[in-house]
Design a protein around this motif. Structure first.
Motif, PDB file in Angstrom:
ATOM      1  N   MET A 181       0.832  -1.203   0.000  1.00  0.00           N
ATOM      2  CA  MET A 181       0.000   0.000   0.000  1.00  0.00           C
ATOM      3  C   MET A 181       0.870   1.258   0.000  1.00  0.00           C
ATOM      4  N   GLU A 182       1.975   1.237   0.746  1.00  0.00           N
ATOM      5  CA  GLU A 182       2.869   2.402   0.763  1.00  0.00           C
ATOM      6  C   GLU A 182       3.408   2.663  -0.647  1.00  0.00           C
ATOM      7  N   LEU A 183       3.782   1.587  -1.361  1.00  0.00           N
ATOM      8  CA  LEU A 183       4.311   1.734  -2.729  1.00  0.00           C
ATOM      9  C   LEU A 183       3.229   2.277  -3.657  1.00  0.00           C
ATOM     10  N   VAL A 184       1.997   1.754  -3.502  1.00  0.00           N
ATOM     11  CA  VAL A 184       0.902   2.168  -4.387  1.00  0.00           C
ATOM     12  C   VAL A 184       0.523   3.630  -4.159  1.00  0.00           C
ATOM     13  N   LYS A 185       0.582   4.061  -2.891  1.00  0.00           N
ATOM     14  CA  LYS A 185       0.226   5.464  -2.593  1.00  0.00           C
ATOM     15  C   LYS A 185       1.182   6.436  -3.282  1.00  0.00           C
ATOM     16  N   LYS A 186       2.396   5.972  -3.614  1.00  0.00           N
ATOM     17  CA  LYS A 186       3.361   6.852  -4.311  1.00  0.00           C
ATOM     18  C   LYS A 186       2.966   7.062  -5.766  1.00  0.00           C
ATOM     19  N   GLY A 187       2.025   6.268  -6.274  1.00  0.00           N
ATOM     20  CA  GLY A 187       1.559   6.404  -7.659  1.00  0.00           C
ATOM     21  C   GLY A 187       2.293   5.447  -8.586  1.00  0.00           C
ATOM     22  N   MET A 188       1.798   5.389  -9.827  1.00  0.00           N
ATOM     23  CA  MET A 188       2.352   4.432 -10.781  1.00  0.00           C
ATOM     24  C   MET A 188       3.723   4.891 -11.267  1.00  0.00           C
ATOM     25  N   PRO A 189       4.769   4.066 -11.142  1.00  0.00           N
ATOM     26  CA  PRO A 189       6.104   4.490 -11.604  1.00  0.00           C
ATOM     27  C   PRO A 189       6.162   4.651 -13.127  1.00  0.00           C
ATOM     28  N   ASN A 199      10.119  -3.997  -7.400  1.00  0.00           N
ATOM     29  CA  ASN A 199       9.599  -4.057  -6.026  1.00  0.00           C
ATOM     30  C   ASN A 199       8.108  -4.293  -6.017  1.00  0.00           C
ATOM     31  N   ILE A 200       7.401  -3.533  -6.849  1.00  0.00           N
ATOM     32  CA  ILE A 200       5.937  -3.625  -6.855  1.00  0.00           C
ATOM     33  C   ILE A 200       5.485  -4.998  -7.326  1.00  0.00           C
ATOM     34  N   ILE A 201       6.082  -5.495  -8.404  1.00  0.00           N
ATOM     35  CA  ILE A 201       5.665  -6.804  -8.931  1.00  0.00           C
ATOM     36  C   ILE A 201       5.979  -7.883  -7.890  1.00  0.00           C
ATOM     37  N   ARG A 202       7.146  -7.789  -7.268  1.00  0.00           N
ATOM     38  CA  ARG A 202       7.533  -8.786  -6.257  1.00  0.00           C
ATOM     39  C   ARG A 202       6.503  -8.818  -5.110  1.00  0.00           C
ATOM     40  N   GLU A 203       6.153  -7.628  -4.594  1.00  0.00           N
ATOM     41  CA  GLU A 203       5.185  -7.570  -3.478  1.00  0.00           C
ATOM     42  C   GLU A 203       3.840  -8.170  -3.880  1.00  0.00           C
ATOM     43  N   ASN A 204       3.412  -7.905  -5.126  1.00  0.00           N
ATOM     44  CA  ASN A 204       2.138  -8.443  -5.598  1.00  0.00           C
ATOM     45  C   ASN A 204       2.162  -9.957  -5.680  1.00  0.00           C
ATOM     46  N   VAL A 205       3.276 -10.471  -6.217  1.00  0.00           N
ATOM     47  CA  VAL A 205       3.371 -11.918  -6.395  1.00  0.00           C
ATOM     48  C   VAL A 205       3.422 -12.609  -5.029  1.00  0.00           C
ATOM     49  N   ILE A 206       4.162 -12.031  -4.093  1.00  0.00           N
ATOM     50  CA  ILE A 206       4.240 -12.618  -2.740  1.00  0.00           C
ATOM     51  C   ILE A 206       2.838 -12.670  -2.134  1.00  0.00           C
ATOM     52  N   PHE A 207       2.097 -11.567  -2.274  1.00  0.00           N
ATOM     53  CA  PHE A 207       0.747 -11.521  -1.701  1.00  0.00           C
ATOM     54  C   PHE A 207      -0.157 -12.583  -2.341  1.00  0.00           C
ATOM     55  N   LYS A 208      -0.161 -12.613  -3.684  1.00  0.00           N
ATOM     56  CA  LYS A 208      -1.082 -13.560  -4.339  1.00  0.00           C
ATOM     57  C   LYS A 208      -0.674 -15.008  -4.053  1.00  0.00           C
ATOM     58  N   LYS A 209       0.622 -15.286  -4.085  1.00  0.00           N
ATOM     59  CA  LYS A 209       1.103 -16.644  -3.761  1.00  0.00           C
ATOM     60  C   LYS A 209       0.599 -17.077  -2.385  1.00  0.00           C
ATOM     61  N   GLY A 210       0.651 -16.161  -1.426  1.00  0.00           N
ATOM     62  CA  GLY A 210       0.234 -16.467  -0.054  1.00  0.00           C
ATOM     63  C   GLY A 210      -1.232 -16.852   0.003  1.00  0.00           C
ATOM     64  N   ILE A 211      -2.074 -16.111  -0.694  1.00  0.00           N
ATOM     65  CA  ILE A 211      -3.517 -16.390  -0.698  1.00  0.00           C
ATOM     66  C   ILE A 211      -3.776 -17.744  -1.364  1.00  0.00           C
ATOM     67  N   VAL A 212      -3.130 -17.939  -2.529  1.00  0.00           N
ATOM     68  CA  VAL A 212      -3.400 -19.146  -3.320  1.00  0.00           C
ATOM     69  C   VAL A 212      -2.859 -20.398  -2.606  1.00  0.00           C
ATOM     70  N   ALA A 213      -1.742 -20.242  -1.900  1.00  0.00           N
ATOM     71  CA  ALA A 213      -1.152 -21.393  -1.192  1.00  0.00           C
ATOM     72  C   ALA A 213      -2.142 -21.968  -0.182  1.00  0.00           C
ATOM     73  N   GLU A 214      -2.953 -21.104   0.397  1.00  0.00           N
ATOM     74  CA  GLU A 214      -3.931 -21.548   1.410  1.00  0.00           C
ATOM     75  C   GLU A 214      -5.213 -22.084   0.784  1.00  0.00           C
TER      76      GLU A 214
END
Ligand code: GLY
Length: 350
Positions: A181-189, A199-214
């Motif tokens: 959220m902190e990265l997104v609030k800075k706006g689209m690079p 950084n942004i893509i990595r954070e997104n993938v980590i988040f989605k992987k976590g949800i899908v793993a469960e």
């Protein structure tokens, strides 16, 4: 996890050396073949079969599947072969689906070339094609053998394509909060800011992987990823003839309209509704529906494949990082809401 072009070539080469496929079939769209394939050296070295698809959802048709399977048979493609899908979400969905059922499953590598497919479609194992206008109604849950994200492909995308991925990034940030959220609030690079995008893509993938793993098969918490997609898909469907209103714009507006609905239901807090508005506008235009579209949109929403017991099942935000799924809305409730906001949208679009 997110790499540069040279590394993708090395990773594909390593995979091929380890796995020793008897044939390699590369699936591309018109655009990915023109803009992305030439960036990958590996395709110039090996004698592979190229299968061409049209751009976008046009590819996700059963007729193309039949044609693809026929060409795999003609070329003697076996279970020992390898499919490499290079393209956006439609190419990955198509190739992933066709590979998952041909001879009961061929290995498939995904090389996503759009921001949207890097942060969303490539991760999570959903494959799918459309039937009679219903999106992803035929598909499987099958993971590719590898996902090779290449940040250099971002330079091939226009603003509209970047925004399409950005809408899903906003959704992920609303669901997880924190660093993303902190990265997104800075706006689209800028597309040239490789470091920021990585950084942004990595954070997104980590988040989605976590949800899908469960919850791989979407029985529970994976439904949270449908945030913004119920009204978003409705908006996308009623504007399907307007090329300016793409998936990303529809989902961004879906996030806004669903947070307003959540706020009116006393579920979403005001601060969160205001934050959603400030992240979506003015980056995206405010698209909704007019009075004439209330009934068709209600009908569309009542036929959503996520519905249960004749009721719409929504995922809604309570606050940033806190959301619930399976919130039921009746036909009367959604109709009243769409009616209430039809005029306002009409006016703001004038
Ligand atoms: N795009 C939502 C999901 O993968 O579940």
């Amino acid at each position: 996890m997110i790499v540069r072009t040279e590394t993708i070539d090395q990773r594909i080469e390593t995979y091929i050396n380890d796995y020793q496929p008897d044939k390699i079939v590369v699936v591309v769209s018109e655009t990915s073949e023109k803009l992305c394939l030439p960036k990958l050296q590996i395709y110039k070295k090996i004698d592979n079969i190229i299968y061409h698809l049209p751009d976008g959802d046009e590819a996700k048709k059963i007729t193309y599947c039949e044609d693809f399977w026929e060409s795999l048979l003609r070329e003697n493609v076996t279970r020992k072969s390898l499919i490499i899908a290079v393209g956006g979400g439609a190419v990955l969905d198509f190739a992933g689906f066709c590979a998952s059922v041909y001879m009961r499953g061929l290995p498939c590598i995904y090389v996503p070339t759009t921001l949207l497919s890097m942060v969303d479609g490539s991760e999570g194992g959903k494959t799918g094609i459309n039937l009679y206008g219903t999106k992803n109604v035929i598909g499987t849950f099958t993971d590719p053998v590898a996902i090779m994200r290449n940040v250099d492909f971002l330079s091939t995308l226009n603003e509209c394509e970047l925004l399409s991925g950005w809408a899903e990034i906003i959704k992920h940030a609303l669901l997880t909060g924190g660093n993303l959220m902190e990265l997104v609030k800075k706006g689209m690079p800028l597309s040239s800011d490789i470091e920021a995008w990585m950084n942004i893509i990595r954070e997104n993938v980590i988040f989605k992987k976590g949800i899908v793993a469960e919850d791989f098969k979407e029985k529970g918490q994976r439904k949270l990823l449908n945030l913004g997609h119920t009204l978003g898909h409705g908006i996308e469907a009623i504007h399907f003839e307007d090329p300016k209103i793409n998936h990303g714009i529809s989902i961004a507006c879906g996030l806004y309209w669903e947070s307003l609905l959540g706020y009116e239901m006393g579920f979403t807090n005001k601060e969160t509704f205001d934050l959603v508005s400030s992240l979506v506008f003015p980056l995206f235009p405010k698209i909704g529906w007019n009075e004439m579209e209330v009934e068709p949109m209600t009908n569309l929403l009542m036929h959503d494949k996520k519905n249960h017991n004749g009721k719409i099942q929504l995922s809604l935000l309570k606050s940033v990082g806190e959301a619930s799924y399976d919130i039921e809305i009746s036909e009367t409730e959604i109709n009243e809401y769409l009616t209430k906001y039809a005029m306002a949208v009409h006016e703001s679009n004038d």
